[in-house]
Design a protein around this motif. Structure first.
Motif, mmCIF file in Angstrom:
data_model
loop_
_atom_site.group_PDB
_atom_site.id
_atom_site.type_symbol
_atom_site.label_atom_id
_atom_site.label_comp_id
_atom_site.label_asym_id
_atom_site.label_seq_id
_atom_site.Cartn_x
_atom_site.Cartn_y
_atom_site.Cartn_z
ATOM 1 N N LEU A 65 0.833 -1.210 0.000
ATOM 2 C CA LEU A 65 0.000 0.000 0.000
ATOM 3 C C LEU A 65 0.863 1.254 0.000
ATOM 4 O O LEU A 65 0.534 2.244 -0.665
ATOM 5 C CB LEU A 65 -0.918 0.013 1.222
ATOM 6 C CG LEU A 65 -2.208 -0.765 1.112
ATOM 7 C CD1 LEU A 65 -2.896 -0.852 2.477
ATOM 8 C CD2 LEU A 65 -3.140 -0.145 0.096
ATOM 9 N N LEU A 69 0.797 4.095 -2.891
ATOM 10 C CA LEU A 69 0.610 5.510 -2.576
ATOM 11 C C LEU A 69 1.758 6.344 -3.138
ATOM 12 O O LEU A 69 1.540 7.424 -3.697
ATOM 13 C CB LEU A 69 0.490 5.714 -1.067
ATOM 14 C CG LEU A 69 0.269 7.145 -0.597
ATOM 15 C CD1 LEU A 69 -0.982 7.745 -1.219
ATOM 16 C CD2 LEU A 69 0.198 7.191 0.921
ATOM 17 N N ARG A 95 -6.043 4.754 1.216
ATOM 18 C CA ARG A 95 -4.881 3.877 1.436
ATOM 19 C C ARG A 95 -4.288 4.082 2.819
ATOM 20 O O ARG A 95 -3.842 3.135 3.459
ATOM 21 C CB ARG A 95 -3.847 4.092 0.345
ATOM 22 C CG ARG A 95 -4.331 3.523 -0.964
ATOM 23 C CD ARG A 95 -3.281 3.508 -2.015
ATOM 24 N NE ARG A 95 -3.823 2.877 -3.230
ATOM 25 C CZ ARG A 95 -3.364 3.066 -4.421
ATOM 26 N NH1 ARG A 95 -2.341 3.856 -4.613
ATOM 27 N NH2 ARG A 95 -3.913 2.452 -5.454
ATOM 28 N N ASN A 99 -4.037 1.214 5.632
ATOM 29 C CA ASN A 99 -2.756 0.951 6.261
ATOM 30 C C ASN A 99 -2.851 1.121 7.779
ATOM 31 O O ASN A 99 -2.305 0.316 8.531
ATOM 32 C CB ASN A 99 -1.690 1.881 5.688
ATOM 33 C CG ASN A 99 -0.330 1.249 5.715
ATOM 34 O OD1 ASN A 99 -0.143 0.141 6.187
ATOM 35 N ND2 ASN A 99 0.646 1.966 5.207
#
Length: 125
Positions: A65, A69, A95, A99
């Motif tokens: 992730l 990003l 995201r 996370n």
């Protein structure tokens, strides 16, 4: 000059996205392999071992992730429009939330595992 930077940034972002996809693929394969071994072995490890497989997958998904990003930020970094900035903000928020919750679950499970190990040490030793 700006066009060259945009082209290189686009290629870099694509490479970072590819790295994220590769991380996810490898993590899933490793988790499948680990789960398969647990199913075949069927020892007394039970939930602890399967939880370990799940947490390793979660950790690698969190890393992927971050890569995804980073790729989105790279794509928007060079002369962004307001539309691109808005999309980046939405994607970054989603995201980051994913996370955050993955990390919270990993840390919670790590605390549970530590307590179990402490209990096993005091009972067994």
């Amino acid at each position: 000059m700006i066009d060259t930077v945009k082209i290189w940034t686009g290629w870099l972002a694509t490479g970072v996205e590819g790295a994220a996809a590769l991380l996810i693929a490898l993590a899933v394969l490793r988790a499948l392999f680990g789960a398969g071994l647990l199913l075949l072995r069927r020892s007394g490890q039970g939930d602890n071992a399967s939880e370990g497989v799940r947490l390793r997958l979660a950790r690698w998904l969190a890393v992927a992730l971050e890569f995804a990003l980073a790729a989105d930020i790279l794509r928007t970094a060079v002369a962004p429009s307001w539309d691109e900035i808005g999309k980046l903000a939405a994607i970054a928020t989603l995201r980051t939330l994913l996370n955050f919750f993955l990390q919270r679950e990993i840390e919670g499970e790590a605390r549970v595992q530590a307590r179990l190990e402490d209990r096993q040490r005091t009972e067994g030793g």
